[in-house]
Design a protein around this motif. Structure first.
Motif, short mmCIF file in Angstrom:
data_model
loop_
_atom_site.label_atom_id
_atom_site.label_comp_id
_atom_site.label_asym_id
_atom_site.label_seq_id
_atom_site.Cartn_x
_atom_site.Cartn_y
_atom_site.Cartn_z
N GLY A 168 28.26 44.17 45.03
CA GLY A 168 26.79 44.41 45.68
C GLY A 168 27.36 45.50 46.22
O GLY A 168 26.17 46.37 47.22
N LYS A 169 28.60 45.02 47.82
CA LYS A 169 28.80 46.28 48.16
C LYS A 169 30.09 46.98 47.76
O LYS A 169 29.52 48.62 47.99
N ASP A 170 30.74 46.51 47.97
CA ASP A 170 32.80 47.10 47.37
C ASP A 170 32.21 48.07 45.88
O ASP A 170 32.41 49.03 45.57
N VAL A 171 31.82 46.81 45.17
CA VAL A 171 31.92 47.57 43.48
C VAL A 171 30.85 46.28 43.52
O VAL A 171 29.85 45.44 43.45
N HIS A 172 30.30 46.57 41.64
CA HIS A 172 29.34 46.32 40.84
C HIS A 172 29.96 44.27 39.91
O HIS A 172 28.97 43.55 40.29
N ILE A 190 34.54 47.68 38.83
CA ILE A 190 34.84 46.00 38.90
C ILE A 190 35.75 46.41 39.54
O ILE A 190 36.65 47.22 39.69
N GLY A 191 36.23 45.15 40.81
CA GLY A 191 37.65 44.73 41.26
C GLY A 191 37.68 43.21 41.09
O GLY A 191 37.52 42.73 40.70
N LEU A 192 39.09 43.30 41.07
CA LEU A 192 40.47 42.54 40.49
C LEU A 192 40.79 41.35 41.46
O LEU A 192 41.02 41.90 42.26
N GLY A 193 40.08 40.34 41.81
CA GLY A 193 40.85 39.35 43.14
C GLY A 193 40.12 39.79 44.31
O GLY A 193 39.22 40.23 43.99
N PRO A 194 40.63 39.33 45.34
CA PRO A 194 39.86 39.37 46.23
C PRO A 194 40.19 40.69 47.42
O PRO A 194 41.09 41.94 46.87
N GLY A 195 39.39 40.63 47.83
CA GLY A 195 39.48 41.86 48.92
C GLY A 195 38.39 43.05 48.40
O GLY A 195 38.21 44.26 49.07
N PHE A 196 37.32 42.37 47.76
CA PHE A 196 36.14 43.29 47.44
C PHE A 196 35.42 42.33 48.07
O PHE A 196 35.03 40.80 47.27
N GLU A 197 33.46 42.89 47.41
CA GLU A 197 32.78 41.92 47.67
C GLU A 197 31.76 42.60 47.04
O GLU A 197 31.70 43.57 46.81
N THR A 249 38.48 52.15 46.61
CA THR A 249 37.55 51.54 45.50
C THR A 249 36.38 51.99 46.26
O THR A 249 35.86 51.16 46.99
N ASP A 250 34.90 52.30 45.59
CA ASP A 250 33.71 53.23 45.87
C ASP A 250 32.91 52.28 44.86
O ASP A 250 32.91 52.93 44.41
N ILE A 251 31.83 52.00 45.60
CA ILE A 251 31.38 51.40 44.21
C ILE A 251 30.38 52.37 43.66
O ILE A 251 29.48 52.87 42.84
N LYS A 252 30.39 53.43 44.62
CA LYS A 252 29.74 54.87 44.20
C LYS A 252 30.26 55.55 43.01
O LYS A 252 29.77 56.78 42.51
N GLY A 253 31.06 55.21 42.53
CA GLY A 253 32.58 55.40 42.15
C GLY A 253 32.04 56.03 40.15
O GLY A 253 32.61 56.70 39.78
N ALA A 254 32.02 55.14 40.46
CA ALA A 254 31.36 55.15 38.14
C ALA A 254 30.12 54.39 38.10
O ALA A 254 29.37 53.81 38.83
N GLN A 255 29.44 54.66 37.20
CA GLN A 255 28.77 53.52 36.78
C GLN A 255 28.45 52.16 36.95
O GLN A 255 27.72 51.16 37.44
N VAL A 256 29.97 51.67 36.46
CA VAL A 256 30.59 50.52 36.61
C VAL A 256 31.83 50.47 37.46
O VAL A 256 32.50 51.36 36.83
#
Length: 267
Positions: free
Chosen positions: A129-133, A120-127, A111-118
Motif C-alpha cells: 500500500g506504500k512501497d508496493v501493491h 510486488i515485493g518478496l519478504g521484509p523491507g516493503f510495506e 522499488t516504487d509502487i508507481k513503477g507499474a500497474q502491479v
C-alpha cells in the motif's frame, strides 16, 4: 497473459522460482541481475546464465542479454532474458505491466509502487500500500507464501529455516573477506569436517553430513560472514536441480497476487 510483461528484479533462487511459474502461465518474463551475482543455489537460478551464457531450470531456458534488441530476440525464442542492471534502469525503457522485487535484500533498494500497474515485493523491507501493491511472506512457517495487501512481511530473524531441525549448521559462511575458491561441486556428498572450499586461503568446513546443495561461483569475492554455500541434510542429490518447496509456495503467492490485483483493477 502473453501481452503482459513482467520485470523481475533479481535472478537468484526465489526470483527464478517465481519466473518459472509465471513463464509456464504465459507471461513474458525479463529479469535483472548483478554483474557478479553471488547466488548460492546456482543450479536452480536463471541468473547463472550470467556466468554460463545460458541456463536451464526445469526445462525453461534463460539467456544473458546486453540490450533491448537481445531482450526482444530472447523473448521471441521463448527464452527468459537476464540483463545485468543493478539499478533496474531497463524498466524505464520497457514500461513493464508488472514489477516483482525478488532481490530478497531485506530492504527496499528502490522499488516504487508507481513503477507499474502491479508492483510486488518478496519478504521484509516493503510495506504493501506504500512501497508496493502486495508483499509476499517469505518466512518459513504457517504464513509462507501469504499475500499481504496491507502491512509488511515478518522481520528477518537472521536464522535460516530448519531442514530436519537443522538451521545455522547447514549454511556455509565465509570465515573472512576474500576470494572464494571451490574444492567441491554442487551435488557432492559431504561429511562433517570435510573441506568444501576456502575464502582468502582459510578452509571452509562442512558442519553436518549431507549434499552440497548450493555454492557461490568460484572466484567471487565474499565478505566476512557471507553465506557462500548450503548443505542439505536430507541427502537427496536431485534436490540440487529442482525448485524447492519454499520457492514453489512463494511463486504461488506471487501468481495469486498478480491475478487478484489485475482482477481488482478491472472491476
Amino acid at each position: 497473459m502473453q501481452n503482459l510483461v513482467v520485470l523481475i528484479k533479481g535472478a537468484g533462487e526465489m526470483a527464478s522460482a517465481v519466473a518459472h511459474r509465471l513463464y509456464r502461465c504465459g507471461f513474458q518474463i525479463i529479469m535483472t541481475e548483478l554483474e557478479k551475482p553471488s547466488m548460492v543455489r546456482r543450479k536452480v537460478s536463471f541468473g547463472n546464465c550470467i556466468f554460463e551464457g545460458s541456463w536451464q531450470v526445469e526445462g525453461v531456458e534463460s539467456k544473458r542479454v546486453r540490450n533491448l534488441k537481445e531482450i526482444q530476440e530472447a523473448l521471441a525464442k521463448r527464452k527468459i532474458p537476464v540483463v545485468t542492471d543493478e539499478k533496474c534502469e531497463i524498466s524505464q525503457i520497457l514500461n513493464p505491466d508488472i514489477i516483482i522485487d525478488a532481490i530478497l535484500a531485506k530492504k527496499n533498494t528502490g522499488t516504487d509502487i508507481k513503477g507499474a500497474q502491479v508492483v510486488i515485493g518478496l519478504g521484509p523491507g516493503f510495506e504493501a500500500g506504500k512501497d508496493v501493491h502486495a508483499v509476499i511472506e517469505t518466512m518459513r512457517g504457517h504464513d509462507l507464501g501469504r499475500v499481504i495487501l496491507k502491512g509488511a512481511a515478518q522481520k528477518n530473524t537472521g536464522i535460516p529455516g530448519p531442514i530436519q531441525g537443522i538451521t545455522d549448521d547447514r549454511v556455509l559462511r565465509a570465515p573472512r573477506a576474500g576470494v572464494a575458491k571451490n574444492i567441491l561441486d554442487i551435488g557432492s556428498i559431504v561429511k562433517q569436517g570435510d573441506i568444501v572450499g576456502s575464502v582468502a586461503g582459510l578452509p571452509v568446513f562442512a558442519k553436518i553430513d549431507g549434499v552440497l546443495r548450493g555454492l557461490i561461483h568460484d572466484g567471487l569475492i565474499a565478505t566476512e560472514g557471507q553465506k557462500i554455500g548450503d548443505i542439505d541434510p536430507r541427502g537427496q542429490i536431485d534436490y540440487c536441480n529442482t525448485i524447492s518447496d519454499k520457492g514453489r509456495t512463494i511463486s504461488g503467492g506471487v501468481l495469486e497476487a498478480i491475478l487478484f490485483l489485475l482482477n481488482d483493477a478491472n472491476t
